[in-house]
Motif scaffolding. Structure first.
Motif, mmCIF file in Angstrom:
data_model
loop_
_atom_site.group_PDB
_atom_site.id
_atom_site.type_symbol
_atom_site.label_atom_id
_atom_site.label_comp_id
_atom_site.label_asym_id
_atom_site.label_seq_id
_atom_site.Cartn_x
_atom_site.Cartn_y
_atom_site.Cartn_z
ATOM 1 N N ARG A 37 0.789 -1.109 -0.039
ATOM 2 C CA ARG A 37 -0.066 -0.013 0.039
ATOM 3 C C ARG A 37 0.841 1.299 0.016
ATOM 4 N NH1 ARG A 37 -3.699 -2.075 4.659
ATOM 5 N NH2 ARG A 37 -3.582 -0.093 5.427
ATOM 6 N N PRO A 38 0.322 2.545 -0.498
ATOM 7 C CA PRO A 38 1.017 3.655 -0.396
ATOM 8 C C PRO A 38 1.349 3.816 1.094
ATOM 9 C CG PRO A 38 -1.128 3.950 -1.521
ATOM 10 C CD PRO A 38 -1.155 2.654 -0.914
ATOM 11 N N VAL A 39 2.529 4.642 1.441
ATOM 12 C CA VAL A 39 2.998 4.915 2.674
ATOM 13 C C VAL A 39 2.116 5.455 3.601
ATOM 14 C CG1 VAL A 39 4.960 6.363 3.974
ATOM 15 C CG2 VAL A 39 5.383 5.269 1.400
ATOM 16 N N ASN A 40 1.751 4.687 4.602
ATOM 17 C CA ASN A 40 0.902 5.041 5.910
ATOM 18 C C ASN A 40 -0.378 5.367 5.391
ATOM 19 O OD1 ASN A 40 3.077 4.693 7.771
ATOM 20 N ND2 ASN A 40 3.629 6.681 7.126
ATOM 21 N N VAL A 41 -0.894 5.345 4.030
ATOM 22 C CA VAL A 41 -2.203 5.637 3.724
ATOM 23 C C VAL A 41 -3.213 4.639 4.313
ATOM 24 C CG1 VAL A 41 -3.627 6.398 1.948
ATOM 25 C CG2 VAL A 41 -1.360 7.076 1.690
ATOM 26 N N GLY A 42 -4.144 4.988 5.072
ATOM 27 C CA GLY A 42 -5.038 4.090 5.331
ATOM 28 C C GLY A 42 -4.707 3.251 6.609
ATOM 29 N N PHE A 43 -3.749 3.395 7.031
ATOM 30 C CA PHE A 43 -2.935 2.568 8.211
ATOM 31 C C PHE A 43 -3.611 3.238 9.559
ATOM 32 C CE2 PHE A 43 1.475 1.175 6.652
ATOM 33 C CZ PHE A 43 1.159 1.000 5.275
ATOM 34 N N SER A 44 -3.883 2.221 10.411
ATOM 35 C CA SER A 44 -4.492 2.500 11.797
ATOM 36 C C SER A 44 -3.118 3.105 12.381
ATOM 37 C CB SER A 44 -4.907 1.163 12.386
ATOM 38 O OG SER A 44 -3.808 0.479 12.745
ATOM 39 N N GLY A 45 -3.461 3.913 13.460
ATOM 40 C CA GLY A 45 -2.460 4.357 14.366
ATOM 41 C C GLY A 45 -1.502 3.305 14.596
ATOM 42 N N GLY A 46 -1.839 2.213 15.089
ATOM 43 C CA GLY A 46 -0.744 1.222 15.475
ATOM 44 C C GLY A 46 0.004 0.893 14.094
ATOM 45 N N GLU A 47 -0.538 0.663 13.198
ATOM 46 C CA GLU A 47 0.191 0.185 11.832
ATOM 47 C C GLU A 47 1.259 1.062 11.235
ATOM 48 O OE1 GLU A 47 -3.269 -2.685 9.622
ATOM 49 O OE2 GLU A 47 -3.345 -0.586 9.354
#
Lengths: 426, 251
Positions: B142-152
């Motif tokens: 996936r694109p860098v940090n896009v749609g990642f949760s806080g933990g991810e």
């Protein structure tokens, strides 16, 4: 109503330099088109539709001189299996072109069919262009229908095994070319059309595309790097039921480009995506003008245009979605964005929606901005040098448009070109 | 390893002094924690060390292994071994996480005059390290940090740290926005990187992260200065009594 004098004079001056080809079956369409030109007059500076782009050099009797340019790189799509149709300064070159036979398609020069009685061509040449003159006038397209000296007619009845690739070479500094292609995609047929090259010092190109029910046409084009070339292109596309049209254009350099896309969704459940990525440095003016008409139920249209501009380059976007009465369940999306790499460049956008149905979803957005400093710092803090980081973010900005190309090999070829441009211009 | 002397920093745009003489030395192999109330200058310190724009150093110095950090561009600091795990990792649409990681790893290697990592070697390494941080293949694509949760996002920071193998790791409130399980995972990732050649500066509000990443030294920062330094017990004292007692004692 009589034309304003300035327009009348300019139109007459341009027409004085043109000769209508002796053209059998397209003769009537050409005469009609000439009548439209005389009635409308050629575009002038005061025309609302030309507010952001000066048409002077596109309309002038003579094409401004454009130096030839050796890009010193392999031709785009060079390693792709494709059927090549080559034009040099707008003249078909049988020597450089492949044999025009391919299973699933019939390919002819317009010149040749003019003396045959090929009915589908007669029903298409100039027809979609004429339809596209309302509600907005496009006189340069009518001029093209009347005077185009060459062009190709492609009839797609099956699924040809490889793309049909137009290559437009630029060989003379004073060339002034007009090409008119027509493409008919029959029900259930599918084709990919490629175009690349600078074409001529001044290039006026018109393509009429008629896609029958269930037909599919993919189009990927790149407009050549000659810095001084000028181009005004029109693509008129009519879509039948459940048909698909996906078009992507890459524009790299070129002093003046106006690309118009006029799309009419006339059958239910049809899909039309038009996208473009342009990158300009310095004396560069690029105009995307798009008009999509929804005239059937449950159709989807997308317009995705991204421009990267620096050193005083100008980008223009005029995009419209017209949803006619009864075109319920329309899904329309339009985004135009520019990345301005300095304070001298500008982006002029005019996004429009006109909706006469009550059960539709249409969205549009337009933005201009600089490189995101926070993202840039994040990349640099990981050790990526500023130039490389800026290029990564620039490519990322263009990605949404490039992603509209479905075929991976084509999309990679386009990304390679963009990377090349970035490495030369940063 | 990291030596900060009398560091004075103000905001570039306004006359606001944020750091007012920070002295701090982090030795190789040690974990130093900085705690302190909001607005004490902790995050500013991390940004100044990593080279973010917007801050002006008015006095003092910061060196890593004797090299003057303040004279370097952010990418040069990274190549020299500085890594900042962001409090708010940045989302970058259109840039794949894997492409980003590989570009970063190879840019640093190039800057240090080392050979670039081959695609195969890189892939092997990133997969192994991602696995231990429970980062799946999808997150890498996936694109860098896009749609990642806080933990991810925080795990992704630690993955970058593991791949870049910096000498000096600065963690800016890495525990913020994490639940207990996510915090344990992140702490395990950090602990796996602890070795004799590497220093850590862990910035946090709360003692709880320090339960999992055991510090050797704890500093309390207030009003732009280190006001007290002690062992791990100092963190516990803060947890139990808040900052008020310590600040009163210092003043």
């Amino acid at each position: 109503m009589a034309l304003p004098e300035v327009k009348q004079t300019a139109t007459e001056a341009r027409l004085a330099n043109l000769v209508m080809p002796d053209a059998g079956c397209t003769r009537a369409a050409r005469e009609d088109a000439l009548a439209r030109v005389l009635e409308m007059g050629l575009p002038g500076r005061r025309d609302e539709y030309w507010k952001y782009t000066r048409p002077d050099t596109l309309v002038a009797p003579e094409a401004p001189r454009a130096a030839l340019f050796d890009p010193d790189e392999a031709m785009l799509f060079a390693d792709l299996d494709r059927l090549k149709i080559v034009f040099v300064d707008g003249v078909f070159s049988p020597e450089e072109s492949d044999d025009l036979t391919l299973e699933g398609v019939t390919i002819d020069r317009i010149e040749d069919i003019c003396f045959k009685d090929i009915h589908w061509a007669k029903e298409l040449y100039g027809v979609l262009e004429a339809r596209g003159q309302s509600p907005v006038q496009r006189p340069l397209a009518a001029l093209n229908t009347a005077f185009a000296a060459d062009g190709i007619a492609i009839h797609v009845s099956g699924k040809p095994s490889k793309p049909i690739s137009f290559i437009y070479r630029h060989a003379s500094e004073t060339s002034d070319a007009m090409l008119h292609h027509i493409i008919r995609v029959e029900s259930g047929a599918e084709v990919t059309i490629l175009e690349n090259g600078p074409a001529a010092s001044r290039f006026n190109k018109c393509m009429e595309i008629d896609i029958a029910d269930g037909g599919v046409l993919h189009h990927v084009r790149a407009q050549g790097r000659d810095h001084e070339r000028r181009a005004a292109t029109h693509m008129f596309t009519r879509l039948g039921q459940e048909s698909v049209y996906k078009s992507f254009t890459l524009t790299v350099n070129g002093v003046l480009t106006r690309n118009e896309q006029v799309v009419e969704l006339t059958g239910d459940d049809a899909v039309a995506h038009v996208a473009g990525a342009c990158v300009g440095d310095g004396d560069f003016h690029h105009d995307d003008t798009v008009f999509i008409t929804h005239d059937a139920v449950n159709c989807e249209s997308r317009q995705v245009f991204k421009k990267v501009l620096r050193n005083g380059a100008t980008g223009v976007f005029q995009g419209k979605i017209l949803v006619k009465e009864g075109a319920q369940k329309t899904d329309g999306y339009q985004i135009s964005q520019s990345l301005l790499l300095d304070d001298d460049s500008q982006f002029l956008a005019k996004p429009e929606l006109e909706i006469y149905a009550d059960d539709v979803a249409c969205s549009h957005g337009s933005t201009s901005g600089a490189i995101d400093e926070t993202a840039l710092f994040y990349l640099r803090s990981r050790g990526i040098p500023t130039k490389e980081a800026t290029n990564m973010l620039t490519l990322a900005f263009l990605a949404e448009a490039v992603d509209e190309i479905e075929d991976d090999a084509l999309s990679k070829a386009i990304v390679d070109r963009l990377e090349g441009w970035l490495s030369r211009h940063s | 390893m990291l030596e900060i002397k009398n560091l004075h920093v103000k905001l570039e745009e306004e006359e606001k002094q944020i750091l007012k003489g920070v002295d701090l030395t982090v030795e190789a192999g040690k974990v130093h924690a900085i705690m302190g109330p909001n607005g004490s200058g902790k995050s500013t310190l991390s940004y100044v060390l990593s080279g973010r724009d917007g801050y002006e150093v008015t006095d003092g110095s910061a060196t890593l292994g004797g090299e003057d950090l303040l004279e370097m561009e952010p990418e040069e600091r990274a190549a020299a071994g500085v890594f900042l795990a962001f409090q708010y990792p940045v989302e970058i649409p259109g840039v794949g996480n894997m492409t980003f990681l590989r570009t970063a790893v190879n840019a640093q290697r190039k800057a240090r005059g080392e050979d670039e990592l081959s695609a195969a070697d890189f892939l092997k390494e990133v997969r192994a390290k991602a696995k231990s941080l429970k980062i799946d293949a999808d997150m890498l694509k996936r694109p860098v940090n896009v749609g990642f949760s806080g933990g991810e996002k925080k795990r992704n920071e630690i993955l970058q740290m593991a791949m870049l193998e910096p000498k000096m790791c600065i963690l800016d409130e890495t525990d913020s926005g994490l639940d207990v399980d996510a915090m344990k995972l992140v702490a395990e990732g950090v602990n796996a990187l602890r070795d004799e050649g590497r220093g850590f500066l862990v910035i946090t509000h709360y003692q709880r992260l320090l339960d999992h990443i055991k510090p050797d030294v704890v500093h309390i920062m207030a009003d732009g200065k280190i006001v007290k330094t002690g062992g791990p017990d100092l963190a516990l004292e803060v947890e139990n009594n808040g900052y008020a007692d310590i600040l009163a004692e210092v003043n």
